[in-house]
Design a protein around this motif. Structure first.
Motif, PDB file in Angstrom:
ATOM      1  N   MET A   1     -31.664  -5.488  51.729  1.00 38.42           N
ATOM      2  CA  MET A   1     -30.341  -6.459  52.086  1.00 38.42           C
ATOM      3  C   MET A   1     -30.771  -7.197  53.415  1.00 38.42           C
ATOM      4  N   PHE A   2     -30.328  -8.492  53.385  1.00 42.31           N
ATOM      5  CA  PHE A   2     -30.685  -9.193  54.617  1.00 42.31           C
ATOM      6  C   PHE A   2     -29.680  -9.972  54.826  1.00 42.31           C
ATOM      7  N   LEU A   3     -29.267 -10.691  56.102  1.00 37.40           N
ATOM      8  CA  LEU A   3     -28.022 -11.299  56.245  1.00 37.40           C
ATOM      9  C   LEU A   3     -28.729 -12.743  56.555  1.00 37.40           C
ATOM     10  N   ASN A   4     -27.671 -13.760  55.919  1.00 37.00           N
ATOM     11  CA  ASN A   4     -27.980 -15.306  56.213  1.00 37.00           C
ATOM     12  C   ASN A   4     -26.830 -15.936  57.026  1.00 37.00           C
ATOM     13  N   THR A   5     -27.310 -16.848  57.725  1.00 36.39           N
ATOM     14  CA  THR A   5     -26.291 -17.791  58.385  1.00 36.39           C
ATOM     15  C   THR A   5     -26.437 -19.011  57.475  1.00 36.39           C
ATOM     16  N   PHE A   6     -25.316 -19.602  57.307  1.00 35.95           N
ATOM     17  CA  PHE A   6     -25.337 -20.986  56.560  1.00 35.95           C
ATOM     18  C   PHE A   6     -24.573 -22.057  57.586  1.00 35.95           C
ATOM     19  N   ALA A   7     -25.301 -22.630  57.907  1.00 31.71           N
ATOM     20  CA  ALA A   7     -24.643 -23.704  58.901  1.00 31.71           C
ATOM     21  C   ALA A   7     -24.653 -25.390  58.036  1.00 31.71           C
ATOM     22  N   SER A  21     -20.572 -21.903  59.841  1.00 30.78           N
ATOM     23  CA  SER A  21     -21.227 -20.932  59.504  1.00 30.78           C
ATOM     24  C   SER A  21     -20.492 -19.706  58.717  1.00 30.78           C
ATOM     25  N   SER A  22     -21.288 -19.040  57.863  1.00 28.30           N
ATOM     26  CA  SER A  22     -20.608 -17.819  57.210  1.00 28.30           C
ATOM     27  C   SER A  22     -21.737 -16.594  56.967  1.00 28.30           C
ATOM     28  N   VAL A  23     -21.500 -15.597  56.526  1.00 29.31           N
ATOM     29  CA  VAL A  23     -22.571 -14.620  56.215  1.00 29.31           C
ATOM     30  C   VAL A  23     -22.740 -14.639  54.716  1.00 29.31           C
ATOM     31  N   LEU A  24     -24.162 -14.399  54.578  1.00 29.79           N
ATOM     32  CA  LEU A  24     -24.362 -14.426  53.092  1.00 29.79           C
ATOM     33  C   LEU A  24     -25.381 -13.442  53.008  1.00 29.79           C
ATOM     34  N   ALA A  25     -25.127 -12.474  52.087  1.00 30.77           N
ATOM     35  CA  ALA A  25     -25.974 -11.259  51.714  1.00 30.77           C
ATOM     36  C   ALA A  25     -26.687 -11.606  50.711  1.00 30.77           C
ATOM     37  N   ALA A  26     -28.154 -10.924  50.801  1.00 31.00           N
ATOM     38  CA  ALA A  26     -28.958 -10.962  49.515  1.00 31.00           C
ATOM     39  C   ALA A  26     -29.964  -9.916  49.648  1.00 31.00           C
ATOM     40  N   CYS A  27     -30.409  -9.672  48.563  1.00 31.15           N
ATOM     41  CA  CYS A  27     -31.466  -8.706  48.516  1.00 31.15           C
ATOM     42  C   CYS A  27     -32.702  -8.899  48.177  1.00 31.15           C
ATOM     43  N   GLY A  28     -33.652  -8.212  48.852  1.00 35.06           N
ATOM     44  CA  GLY A  28     -35.158  -8.503  48.530  1.00 35.06           C
ATOM     45  C   GLY A  28     -35.584  -8.112  47.336  1.00 35.06           C
ATOM     46  N   GLN A 533     -27.522 -27.043  56.584  1.00 29.11           N
ATOM     47  CA  GLN A 533     -28.501 -26.380  57.118  1.00 29.11           C
ATOM     48  C   GLN A 533     -28.399 -24.872  56.790  1.00 29.11           C
ATOM     49  N   LEU A 534     -29.307 -24.455  55.935  1.00 29.81           N
ATOM     50  CA  LEU A 534     -29.052 -22.739  55.496  1.00 29.81           C
ATOM     51  C   LEU A 534     -30.300 -22.121  56.197  1.00 29.81           C
ATOM     52  N   ASN A 535     -29.730 -21.093  57.007  1.00 24.82           N
ATOM     53  CA  ASN A 535     -30.475 -19.878  57.723  1.00 24.82           C
ATOM     54  C   ASN A 535     -30.288 -18.756  57.307  1.00 24.82           C
ATOM     55  N   TRP A 536     -31.400 -17.919  57.475  1.00 19.98           N
ATOM     56  CA  TRP A 536     -31.381 -16.424  56.876  1.00 19.98           C
ATOM     57  C   TRP A 536     -32.241 -15.677  57.702  1.00 19.98           C
ATOM     58  N   THR A 537     -32.069 -14.473  57.593  1.00 18.51           N
ATOM     59  CA  THR A 537     -33.083 -13.621  58.245  1.00 18.51           C
ATOM     60  C   THR A 537     -34.175 -13.019  57.304  1.00 18.51           C
ATOM     61  N   ILE A 538     -35.319 -12.612  57.664  1.00 17.16           N
ATOM     62  CA  ILE A 538     -36.265 -12.032  56.718  1.00 17.16           C
ATOM     63  C   ILE A 538     -35.911 -10.639  56.343  1.00 17.16           C
ATOM     64  N   PRO A 539     -35.805 -10.229  55.051  1.00 17.46           N
ATOM     65  CA  PRO A 539     -35.311  -8.771  54.704  1.00 17.46           C
ATOM     66  C   PRO A 539     -36.378  -7.893  55.187  1.00 17.46           C
ATOM     67  N   GLU A 540     -35.828  -6.382  55.242  1.00 17.30           N
ATOM     68  CA  GLU A 540     -36.841  -5.385  55.843  1.00 17.30           C
ATOM     69  C   GLU A 540     -36.700  -4.533  54.526  1.00 17.30           C
ATOM     70  N   LYS A 541     -35.836  -4.601  53.506  1.00 19.87           N
ATOM     71  CA  LYS A 541     -35.559  -3.470  52.602  1.00 19.87           C
ATOM     72  C   LYS A 541     -35.606  -4.071  51.202  1.00 19.87           C
ATOM     73  N   ARG A 542     -36.041  -3.425  50.303  1.00 19.46           N
ATOM     74  CA  ARG A 542     -35.946  -3.475  48.964  1.00 19.46           C
ATOM     75  C   ARG A 542     -34.360  -3.396  48.496  1.00 19.46           C
ATOM     76  N   GLN A 543     -34.236  -3.650  47.162  1.00 25.67           N
ATOM     77  CA  GLN A 543     -32.732  -3.264  46.617  1.00 25.67           C
ATOM     78  C   GLN A 543     -32.685  -1.784  46.405  1.00 25.67           C
ATOM     79  N   ASP A 547     -38.595   0.222  52.191  1.00 23.11           N
ATOM     80  CA  ASP A 547     -39.168  -0.597  53.205  1.00 23.11           C
ATOM     81  C   ASP A 547     -39.757  -2.088  52.633  1.00 23.11           C
ATOM     82  N   LEU A 548     -39.627  -3.138  53.087  1.00 21.10           N
ATOM     83  CA  LEU A 548     -40.340  -4.267  52.462  1.00 21.10           C
ATOM     84  C   LEU A 548     -41.009  -4.755  53.711  1.00 21.10           C
ATOM     85  N   SER A 549     -42.229  -5.013  53.520  1.00 17.94           N
ATOM     86  CA  SER A 549     -43.177  -5.546  54.461  1.00 17.94           C
ATOM     87  C   SER A 549     -43.315  -7.018  54.503  1.00 17.94           C
ATOM     88  N   ILE A 550     -43.319  -8.117  55.443  1.00 21.30           N
ATOM     89  CA  ILE A 550     -43.347  -9.402  55.206  1.00 21.30           C
ATOM     90  C   ILE A 550     -44.623  -9.909  54.400  1.00 21.30           C
TER      91      ILE A 550
END
Length: 617
Positions: A1-7, A21-28, A533-543, A547-550
């Motif tokens: 799961m990774f967090l996103n910022t939506f601007a 901005s708001s928090v957007l959740a998504a799964c790797g 402008q849509l911004n997000w962070t790189i996920p570090e975990k799978r669903q 662990d999820l590597s870049i």
């Protein structure tokens, strides 16, 4: 799961940005078969390096230099192209590339997109962070709190402060060095006021005209003017460099005079006068405040003299002595005050009186008196001469009368003294009174010129001018040199600006004794551009929590649309390290919805995040 910022931002060029901005959740994306993103189901988007107009950059120009009056620290640096319209060359309404700032030494280095750009204007302006260094040994007036500004002190500038420099002939250049000073600002003001504007010939001629007017060597305005507060940091300096810097400093020295309250006021007045006539007046012939050559050269000579005690560099001192001498000479040439101070001594009048008496003695000799009598008369003549010097007219008369009745009449001896009356010859007070009665034409003074504006369609735009003058003042606003019917007030209001209102505006102000045009202002009206402008962070975990590597991430897919249940449009981002994407040219009065998912290196797509929305209603 990774967090996103939506601007999101609503912007047009040079208009403030609004961000949400708001928090957007998504799964790797997991190793399982959660869905495959095929080539046909996504839109490939390339991301070329683009300028503010959206065109690919094919050529970059590096512009470096300095803003010296004295050193201008944290000044805002913008570069504008010179554009042509119907044979008239003007400063573009929008800058090339992003703005920069000068460093603590007044230096700047800024890169701009320069495809098809032949001439540029470099503009220095100020905000609350900008500081100028006082480079006048006698000080630079008072700061906003009323404290004296000493040599080397830094002080703030008004937000309407501006300096400009210009350069033409950029086709074959990849780098340019340009210095911005009050003198280059005079040149740009003059060139811009010519019938065909800022073309290359007018820019070159204007630079030469400033150099001639201020008695600088040809090409001086291309030199790097030194920081006069740090002369000991230079190994050597040429006389031309020092004279350029000292003449620039003389503008700041004028704030110590009662006519001026700030450096921007001095430079603005000088630029207005120079743009109209291509020169500065030798002296102030009226009651209106003027930047004059006699004041500038007097201040420059004084600065050069004072600076000699501020450095231990003998070579620099020698050059400063030369600068002091030359500017003093120029002051003498333009100042009638200097000539008035050198009056012939009154002794010459006494000599003339003595010659009259001696001539009388010669007449006595011719009348036949013997040598004894003649010598006696000569002796008496010496007495008369000494009596004349003491202004004792009666004694002269008695002495000559007692000696011989044939000697010239005593009243004639006294007459030269009566005629001289040195106090009445010059009659300075009567001359001054005559000037006050005639009163030289009082040209109206524009204390605040209209400023350039970039607006969006339907925005309200106001252009205004502030004038000092007597009697009834008439106003006539012009667009692109043509009178605007009914625009006869101090302010020009455009209630709902349209793209057809684009143009160059100025105003001509008139009273009973004169007419003065304002500096031009550019109005640019643009269609509003909506962007998100849509911004997000790189996920570090799978669903599944593993662990999820870049290195296992191929990119991301963003789905969007105006119906939250049918986000049919998609954008594929083929870069695992990318954490943002801009959506441009969105429509007004519309709500948009967005969601994002990860694509792994096997082409598998993870689950979409929750939907976020942005309304432009």
């Amino acid at each position: 799961m990774f967090l996103n910022t939506f601007a999101f931002r609503l912007y047009s060029k040079n208009v403030g940005i609004v961000a949400l901005s708001s928090v957007l959740a998504a799964c790797g994306g997991s190793a399982g078969n959660d869905g495959v993103a095929t080539q046909s189901s996504v839109t490939q988007i390339s991301s070329p390096n683009v300028n503010s107009g959206g065109a690919p950059i094919e050529k970059q120009l590096s512009i470096q230099g300095g803003a010296i009056k004295g050193v201008i620290e944290k000044g805002i640096v913008r570069v504008f192209a010179v554009e042509s319209e119907a044979g008239f060359y003007r400063k573009a309404g929008l800058p090339l590339g992003d703005a920069g700032r000068t460093d603590e030494n007044g230096q700047f280095n800024i890169s701009i997109p320069a495809e098809s750009v032949d001439a540029v204007i470099v503009e220095i302006t100020a905000d609350t962070n900008t500081r100028m260094t006082c480079d006048v040994v006698d000080g630079c007036g008072k700061d906003s709190s009323g404290s004296s500004i000493a040599f080397g002190d830094k002080f703030s500038l008004n937000e309407n402060f501006i300096l400009e420099a210009a350069y033409a002939g950029l086709q074959d250049k990849q780098a340019l060095t340009l210095y911005v000073t009050p003198l280059t600002h005079l040149a740009v003001s003059y060139a811009a006021a010519q019938p065909d504007g800022l073309n290359s010939d007018n820019i070159a001629a204007a630079y030469s005209l400033v150099e001639q007017n201020l008695n600088l060597t040809d090409g001086s305005l291309q030199l790097p003017p030194p920081d006069l507060t740090r002369l000991d940091t230079y190994q050597s300096l040429t006389g031309d460099e020092l004279q350029y810097a000292v003449m620039s400093a003389s503008f700041l020295a004028l704030v110590n005079m009662p006519d001026w309250s700030s450096i921007d006021e001095v430079i603005g007045s000088a630029a207005t006068r120079f743009s109209l006539s291509g020169k500065l007046p030798n002296e102030n012939g009226g009651v209106v405040s003027e930047v004059t050559l006699d004041d500038l050269f007097f201040q420059a000579s004084d600065i050069a003299s004072d600076l000699q005690a501020r450095t231990d560099n003998e070579q620099v001192i020698v050059e400063l002595v030369s600068v002091e001498s030359s500017t003093e000479m120029y002051y003498q040439e333009v100042s009638s005050l200097y000539v008035d101070e050198v009056q012939p001594p009154l002794v010459s009048e006494t000599v003339n009186q003595a010659e009259v008496v001696t001539e009388s003695a010669g007449q006595v000799e011719d009348s036949g008196l013997d040598t004894t009598e003649n010598n006696s008369l000569a002796s008496e003549t010496e007495v008369v001469s000494s009596v004349v010097v003491s202004d004792d007219t009666n004694t002269v008369a008695e002495t000559v009368a007692a000696e011989s009745s044939s000697v010239a009449e005593p009243e004639q001896v006294a007459e030269p003294e009566q005629v001289a009356e040195p106090e009445q010859v010059a009659e300075p007070e009567q001359v001054a009174e005559t000037e006050q009665v005639v009163e030289p034409v009082q040209i109206l003074t524009i204390t605040s010129h209209p400023g350039s504006v970039v607006a969006s369609v339907n925005d309200s735009v106001t252009l205004e001018v502030t004038v000092e003058g007597e009697g009834a003042i008439l106003y006539q606003w012009r667009k692109d040199g043509q009178n605007i019917e009914g625009a006869n007030q101090r302010t020009l209001l455009i209630a709902q600006a349209q793209t057809t209102d684009d143009g160059i505006y100025d105003v001509v102000v008139t009273n009973a004794v004169g007419t003065v045009p304002s500096m031009s202002a550019t109005l640019t009206v643009e269609e509003s551009v909506l962007a998100a402008q849509l911004n997000w962070t790189i996920p570090e975990k799978r669903q599944d929590g593993s662990d999820l590597s870049i290195s296992e991430i191929a990119g991301y897919v963003v789905a969007y649309g105006t119906n939250p249940d049918e986000l049919a449009s998609q954008v594929m981002i083929n870069d695992a390290e990318t954490t943002g994407y801009a959506f441009d040219n969105l429509q007004p009065s519309t709500t948009y919805y967005f969601k994002i998912a990860t694509i792994d290196i096997n082409g598998l797509q993870g689950a979409f995040s929750g939907v976020v929305e942005k309304s432009f209603m």
